[in-house]
Design a protein around this motif. Structure first.
Motif, PDB file in Angstrom:
ATOM      1  N   ASN A 173       0.852  -1.191   0.000  1.00 45.23           N
ATOM      2  CA  ASN A 173       0.000   0.000   0.000  1.00 45.23           C
ATOM      3  C   ASN A 173       0.881   1.232   0.000  1.00 45.23           C
ATOM      4  O   ASN A 173       1.920   1.252   0.663  1.00 45.23           O
ATOM      5  N   ARG A 174       0.445   2.263  -0.755  1.00 49.25           N
ATOM      6  CA  ARG A 174       1.241   3.488  -0.773  1.00 49.25           C
ATOM      7  C   ARG A 174       0.317   4.661  -1.053  1.00 49.25           C
ATOM      8  O   ARG A 174      -0.516   4.605  -1.963  1.00 49.25           O
ATOM      9  N   ILE A 175       0.483   5.699  -0.241  1.00 45.75           N
ATOM     10  CA  ILE A 175      -0.222   6.950  -0.477  1.00 45.75           C
ATOM     11  C   ILE A 175       0.837   7.992  -0.789  1.00 45.75           C
ATOM     12  O   ILE A 175       1.810   8.142  -0.024  1.00 45.75           O
ATOM     13  N   THR A 176       0.666   8.703  -1.876  1.00 44.22           N
ATOM     14  CA  THR A 176       1.643   9.708  -2.260  1.00 44.22           C
ATOM     15  C   THR A 176       0.932  10.952  -2.761  1.00 44.22           C
ATOM     16  O   THR A 176      -0.300  10.968  -2.911  1.00 44.22           O
ATOM     17  N   LYS A 177       1.683  11.974  -3.033  1.00 48.60           N
ATOM     18  CA  LYS A 177       1.097  13.234  -3.488  1.00 48.60           C
ATOM     19  C   LYS A 177       1.386  13.466  -4.967  1.00 48.60           C
ATOM     20  O   LYS A 177       2.364  12.953  -5.523  1.00 48.60           O
ATOM     21  N   THR A 178       0.560  14.247  -5.572  1.00 48.73           N
ATOM     22  CA  THR A 178       0.738  14.609  -6.978  1.00 48.73           C
ATOM     23  C   THR A 178       2.125  15.189  -7.209  1.00 48.73           C
ATOM     24  O   THR A 178       2.588  16.035  -6.429  1.00 48.73           O
TER      25      THR A 178
END
Lengths: 111, 112
Positions: free
Chosen positions: B10-15
């Motif tokens: 799982n990975r959450i990143t920013k634009t």
């Protein structure tokens, strides 16, 4: 690769045979029929494939019509763990190993 | 141990951020693939590699790049992530003598 058409969803009672149809009327002579399934959001799992003869393995049976324009995947004794999205894919056997997934059939096994 | 592993899960990143998804396999297969899956849709092929020196674009390669560092490793990079790359990403492998593909557990990527 030939296009396939599958019903979007089906239900089957636990313990009964689940029969999943697939139409592939534009299939060419060197294309095989493959079936995969995807349980929830897990990686797809290979089930079975065939060219023109009926095939059977420990998971399922594959029945291909004589004109090869349609096929049926049979799960002989469906269990709750067989609830998944089932994908019918048509492609050449060698030379092009890409898999083109459609939207598949969501099979729900009902207790 | 799993035959096909993917990291991260799982990975959450920013634009605008660069992100790399990694895939490793212990099956000894020569062929590796990257797919993405959007909610309610089937899998779409991004890139595939038939051996270490072979890289091919799939149907939706724009915005992605890959690296086949070794027979057992195939990485997918998003140079500048955008929100519509939010999806579930799967790596798969196959043997040139057989035809079934074996899939990893997937990486759920969210681009905010």
């Amino acid at each position: 690769d030939a296009k396939t058409t599958q019903p979007p969803s089906m239900d089957c009672a636990e313990g009964r045979a689940a029969n999943l149809p697939c139409n592939h009327s534009t299939i060419s002579g060197n294309e095989y029929v493959y079936w995969y399934r995807q349980i929830h959001s897990q990686g797809p799992q290979y089930i079975i494939h065939g060219l023109k003869n009926n095939e059977t393995n420990e998971m399922a049976s594959l029945i291909i019509t004589e004109d090869r324009k349609s096929s049926t995947l049979i799960l002989p004794h469906a269990t709750l763990r067989d609830t998944a999205v089932y994908y019918c894919i048509v492609r050449v056997h060698f030379g092009n190993e890409k898999l083109t997934f459609g939207t598949g059939t969501r099979l729900t096994i009902i207790p | 141990d799993a035959d096909v592993t993917q990291t991260p899960r799982n990975r959450i990143t920013k634009t605008g951020k660069r992100i790399m998804l990694e895939c490793s396999q212990t099956k000894g297969h020569d062929r590796m693939y990257w797919y993405r899956q959007d909610p309610g849709l089937g899998l779409r092929l991004i890139y595939y590699s038939f051996d270490v020196k072979d890289i091919n674009k799939g149907e939706i390669s724009d915005g992605y790049s890959v690296s086949r560092q070794a027979q057992a490793k195939f990485s997918l990079s998003l140079e500048s992530a955008i929100p519509n790359q939010t999806a579930l990403y799967f790596c798969a492998t196959s043997d040139s003598n057989r035809n079934e593909q074996f899939f990893g557990p997937g990486t759920r990527l969210t681009v905010l």
